[in-house]
Scaffold this active site. Structure first.
Site, PDB file in Angstrom:
ATOM      1  N   ASN A  85      46.114  35.301  36.229  1.00 11.61           N
ATOM      2  CA  ASN A  85      45.303  35.553  35.040  1.00 11.61           C
ATOM      3  C   ASN A  85      44.539  36.851  35.275  1.00 11.61           C
ATOM      4  OD1 ASN A  85      43.477  35.608  32.953  1.00 11.61           O
ATOM      5  ND2 ASN A  85      42.338  33.782  33.608  1.00 11.61           N
TER       6      ASN A  85
ATOM      7  N   LYS B 185      42.639  38.514  33.237  1.00 16.01           N
ATOM      8  CA  LYS B 185      41.342  38.626  32.543  1.00 16.01           C
ATOM      9  C   LYS B 185      41.211  40.019  31.910  1.00 16.01           C
ATOM     10  CE  LYS B 185      39.632  35.110  35.671  1.00 16.01           C
ATOM     11  NZ  LYS B 185      38.498  34.494  36.358  1.00 16.01           N
TER      12      LYS B 185
ATOM     13  N   HIS C 172      40.080  28.220  28.937  1.00 15.36           N
ATOM     14  CA  HIS C 172      39.541  28.749  30.203  1.00 15.36           C
ATOM     15  C   HIS C 172      38.006  28.681  30.182  1.00 15.36           C
ATOM     16  CE1 HIS C 172      38.529  31.481  33.447  1.00 15.36           C
ATOM     17  NE2 HIS C 172      39.753  31.307  33.897  1.00 15.36           N
TER      18      HIS C 172
ATOM     19  N   GLU D  87      35.807  30.676  31.048  1.00 18.59           N
ATOM     20  CA  GLU D  87      35.132  31.884  30.529  1.00 18.59           C
ATOM     21  C   GLU D  87      35.175  31.905  29.002  1.00 18.59           C
ATOM     22  OE1 GLU D  87      37.324  34.612  32.986  1.00 18.59           O
ATOM     23  OE2 GLU D  87      36.294  33.788  34.746  1.00 18.59           O
TER      24      GLU D  87
ATOM     25  N   GLU E  83      40.270  24.074  37.255  1.00 18.21           N
ATOM     26  CA  GLU E  83      39.542  25.233  37.766  1.00 18.21           C
ATOM     27  C   GLU E  83      38.055  24.884  37.822  1.00 18.21           C
ATOM     28  OE1 GLU E  83      41.908  29.104  37.099  1.00 18.21           O
ATOM     29  OE2 GLU E  83      40.663  28.792  35.351  1.00 18.21           O
TER      30      GLU E  83
ATOM     31  N   GLY F 278      35.779  33.134  40.803  1.00 17.39           N
ATOM     32  CA  GLY F 278      35.200  34.452  41.044  1.00 17.39           C
ATOM     33  C   GLY F 278      34.041  34.440  42.021  1.00 17.39           C
TER      34      GLY F 278
ATOM     35  N   SER G  13      39.099  31.159  43.208  1.00 17.84           N
ATOM     36  CA  SER G  13      39.030  31.857  44.500  1.00 17.84           C
ATOM     37  C   SER G  13      40.263  31.616  45.376  1.00 17.84           C
ATOM     38  CB  SER G  13      37.742  31.486  45.253  1.00 17.84           C
ATOM     39  OG  SER G  13      36.611  31.966  44.544  1.00 17.84           O
TER      40      SER G  13
ATOM     41  N   GLY H 168      43.080  34.366  39.771  1.00 20.47           N
ATOM     42  CA  GLY H 168      42.381  35.425  39.051  1.00 20.47           C
ATOM     43  C   GLY H 168      42.409  36.718  39.847  1.00 20.47           C
TER      44      GLY H 168
HETATM   45  P1  13P Z   1      39.440  33.828  40.656  1.00 16.88           P
HETATM   46  O1  13P Z   1      40.760  33.590  41.351  1.00 16.88           O
HETATM   47  O2  13P Z   1      39.077  35.271  40.546  1.00 16.88           O
HETATM   48  O3  13P Z   1      38.364  32.966  41.231  1.00 16.88           O
HETATM   49  O4  13P Z   1      39.632  33.334  39.127  1.00 16.88           O
HETATM   50  C1  13P Z   1      40.216  32.109  38.878  1.00 16.88           C
HETATM   51  C2  13P Z   1      40.509  31.988  37.436  1.00 16.88           C
HETATM   52  O5  13P Z   1      39.613  31.935  36.612  1.00 16.88           O
HETATM   53  C3  13P Z   1      41.923  31.972  37.022  1.00 16.88           C
HETATM   54  O6  13P Z   1      42.056  31.625  35.680  1.00 16.88           O
END
Ligand code: 13P
Length: 258
Positions: free
Chosen positions: A9, A11, A95, A97, A165, A171, A207, A228
């Site tokens: 992903n 983003k 998601h 976010e 997640e 993140g 992560s 991510g």
């Molecule tokens: P990270 O791998 O950067 O923690 O993000 C995970 C994520 O939100 C994937 O959709």
């Protein structure tokens, strides 16, 4: 048998040029390796170009979100049919976010799931608890509530993917431990089973790095990873795709490839 899936992903990252350059290298490196499903989710602006770059390969493309209306006066929105038209097989839905910054709720995720299903897009439906919810003992209620979006939609097991997640792991560099992730995945599978979705793939996200991917993938209810930050780097992403496979990363990929 649930086939492993590794999804990236991206983003809010990468121009069209950066995205297609990445896709070209990924396709060349993975040309004879299709042991796992590989999916990338670029920003909307790059979906069509990346799909074009990956046509004829087994690497699939996902959108990061889908709006639920089919057409009309909804400025800035992108429909499921438009996403399909751009060459996507998948779309992320729900998601954290999107839930945090764009007011996504259980009700609007249901609408998005319906819209995706209507055109044959496979949703990668994201669920997960915040740290506060986990620490106050509400994690199971939160997951149950988020997953209730799937209850009446009558998906077949392969027509949807679920991603667990935990928000506190996204993140932050704080990955869920293998046992925390396995416990949550087993719980999610228990909720999916009465919906006829016990064989639906459940990805872990939060992560994920080359160093922790193999341990997570070894858990019995973890069927893949939603990556991510580490999916933005081609070497890290390739290492995650190869993680836990017999043989080394070097055996899998031609490291001489520029
Ligand atoms: P990270 O791998 O950067 O923690 O993000 C995970 C994520 O939100 C994937 O959709």
């Amino acid at each position: 048998m649930r086939r492993m899936m590794i999804a990236g992903n991206w983003k809010l990252n990468k121009t069209i040029g950066e995205a297609t350059a990445f896709a070209d290298v990924l396709a060349k490196r993975l040309v004879s390796h299709d042991l796992r499903d590989v999916v990338i989710a670029p920003p909307y602006t790059a979906l069509a170009a990346v799909s074009q770059s990956l046509s004829g390969t087994h690497i699939a493309v996902s959108a990061q979100d889908v709006f639920y209306e089919t057409e009309g006066a909804f400025t800035g929105a992108i429909s499921a049919a438009m996403i399909k038209d751009a060459g996507c097989t998948y779309t992320l839905v729900g998601h954290s976010e999107r839930r945090l910054y764009f007011a996504e709720t259980v009700e609007t995720t249901v609408k998005r799931l319906v819209a995706a299903k209507a055109v044959g897009l496979i949703p990668i439906f994201c669920v997960g608890e915040t740290l506060q919810e986990r620490e106050s003992g509400r994690m199971h209620d939160v997951l149950r509530s988020q997953l209730s979006a799937l209850a009446t939609l009558d998906f077949s097991a392969n027509a949807v993917v679920v991603a667990y997640e935990p928000v506190w792991a996204i993140g932050t560099g704080v990955v869920a431990s293998e046992s925390q992730a396995q416990e949550a995945h087993a719980f999610v599978r228990g909720i999916l089973a009465p919906m006829g979705l016990s064989e639906t793939r459940i990805l872990y996200g939060g992560s994920v790095k080359p160093s922790n991917a193999a341990g997570l993938l070894a858990q019995s209810d973890i069927d893949g990873l939603l990556v991510g930050g580490a999916s933005l780097n081609i070497t890290d992403f390739l290492k995650i795709i190869a993680a836990g496979q017999p043989g080394s990363y070097e055996d899998w990929f031609d490291l001489q490839f520029p």
